[in-house]
Write an enzyme that holds these catalytic residues in place. Structure first.
Site, PDB file in Angstrom:
ATOM      1  CG  HIS A 163      -1.920  -1.065   1.274  1.00 13.96           C
ATOM      2  ND1 HIS A 163      -2.088  -1.888   2.361  1.00 13.96           N
ATOM      3  CD2 HIS A 163      -2.842  -1.475   0.357  1.00 13.96           C
ATOM      4  CE1 HIS A 163      -3.070  -2.742   2.121  1.00 13.96           C
ATOM      5  NE2 HIS A 163      -3.529  -2.530   0.905  1.00 13.96           N
ATOM      6  CE  LYS A 179     -13.372  -7.170   2.078  1.00 11.02           C
ATOM      7  NZ  LYS A 179     -12.124  -6.604   1.531  1.00 11.02           N
ATOM      8  CB  SER A 239      -4.482  -6.719   3.957  1.00 13.34           C
ATOM      9  OG  SER A 239      -4.015  -5.444   3.631  1.00 13.34           O
ATOM     10  NE  ARG A 263      -2.651  -7.540  -4.896  1.00 14.85           N
ATOM     11  CZ  ARG A 263      -3.419  -7.928  -3.888  1.00 14.85           C
ATOM     12  NH1 ARG A 263      -2.918  -7.960  -2.682  1.00 14.85           N
ATOM     13  NH2 ARG A 263      -4.664  -8.296  -4.087  1.00 14.85           N
TER      14      ARG A 263
HETATM   15  O1  PNS Z   1      -9.009  -3.155  -0.252  1.00 11.54           O
HETATM   16  P1  PNS Z   1     -10.282  -3.644  -0.868  1.00 11.54           P
HETATM   17  O2  PNS Z   1     -11.095  -4.422   0.150  1.00 11.54           O
HETATM   18  O3  PNS Z   1     -10.060  -4.423  -2.141  1.00 11.54           O
HETATM   19  O4  PNS Z   1     -11.142  -2.334  -1.269  1.00 11.54           O
HETATM   20  C1  PNS Z   1     -12.403  -2.454  -1.885  1.00 11.54           C
HETATM   21  C2  PNS Z   1     -13.120  -1.083  -1.879  1.00 11.54           C
HETATM   22  C3  PNS Z   1     -13.243  -0.576  -0.453  1.00 11.54           C
HETATM   23  C4  PNS Z   1     -12.346  -0.082  -2.692  1.00 11.54           C
HETATM   24  C5  PNS Z   1     -14.536  -1.293  -2.507  1.00 11.54           C
HETATM   25  O5  PNS Z   1     -15.183  -2.347  -1.856  1.00 11.54           O
HETATM   26  C6  PNS Z   1     -15.385  -0.042  -2.434  1.00 11.54           C
HETATM   27  O6  PNS Z   1     -15.184   0.886  -3.184  1.00 11.54           O
HETATM   28  N1  PNS Z   1     -16.344  -0.009  -1.489  1.00 11.54           N
HETATM   29  C7  PNS Z   1     -17.223   1.110  -1.301  1.00 11.54           C
HETATM   30  C8  PNS Z   1     -18.646   0.778  -1.768  1.00 11.54           C
HETATM   31  C9  PNS Z   1     -18.761   0.899  -3.269  1.00 11.54           C
HETATM   32  O7  PNS Z   1     -18.620   1.946  -3.842  1.00 11.54           O
HETATM   33  N2  PNS Z   1     -19.040  -0.247  -3.899  1.00 11.54           N
HETATM   34  C10 PNS Z   1     -19.242  -0.339  -5.333  1.00 11.54           C
HETATM   35  C11 PNS Z   1     -17.946  -0.593  -6.055  1.00 11.54           C
HETATM   36  S1  PNS Z   1     -18.296  -0.914  -7.727  1.00 11.54           S
END
Ligand code: PNS
Length: 160
Positions: free
Chosen positions: A18, A42, A129, A91
């Site tokens: 990150h 989560k 993570s 990645r």
């Molecule tokens: O680190 P992660 O868990 O891969 O991050 C995922 C994240 C938080 C970026 C994604 O789940 C997100 O944007 N969540 C907010 C809700 C949202 O906008 N969901 C629609 C995405 S298309």
């Protein structure tokens, strides 16, 4: 015009991967908001406040970077902050499907936000993570892949 980018994620916990992405992102924007999602689906290891604190410790002081939490849709948060770019790390091929879907859905929801994918340093590409949590849970050495304060927080969490 100030180019504001968002780097959203769970950051549970923040890793050197990150940190690498944050530093690379700064070449593309004037201001970067690292945004910790408050994601009720989560079961996180660290609270959002703990993750914000660990992110701040990992990145250190840089006037171009701020740290926030957000709830709800990412695109709404981007609109509220005037961000035009969302940064995500790619990645491996295994990341692609999910990231591609998310980028297209976010574009569908907000045409003014562009998703930019960055590739981390090659020696960090295997890092996630969830792997860090797993290794730390069983007492493995994570000192080279997270900040010392994150390592200490993991040791404390799993000592319980
Ligand atoms: O680190 P992660 O868990 O891969 O991050 C995922 C994240 C938080 C970026 C994604 O789940 C997100 O944007 N969540 C907010 C809700 C949202 O906008 N969901 C629609 C995405 S298309």
């Amino acid at each position: 015009m100030t180019r504001i980018a968002l780097y959203p994620g769970s950051f549970d916990p923040p890793t050197r991967g990150h940190e690498d992405l944050i530093r690379r992102s700064l070449a593309l924007c004037d201001h970067l908001i690292v945004a910790v999602a408050i994601n009720s689906s989560k079961q996180p290891l660290f609270t959002v406040e703990e993750r914000l604190d660990l992110l701040r410790r990992t990145v250190g002081v840089d006037g171009r970077v701020t740290f926030e939490t957000f709830d709800g849709l990412l695109v709404d948060f981007a609109r509220a902050r005037g961000a035009t770019m969302v940064v995500r790390g790619l990645r491996a091929v295994s990341d692609f499907d999910y990231e591609f879907q998310m980028a297209l859905m976010n574009r569908q929801l907000n045409q003014n936000v562009e998703t930019v994918f960055l590739v981390p340093a090659v020696d960090l590409t295997y890092l996630s993570s969830s792997l860090v949590r797993e290794v730390a849970r069983y007492g493995g050495d994570v000192s080279s892949i997270v900040h010392p304060d994150v390592e200490a927080a993991l040791v404390r969490r799993f000592a319980r």
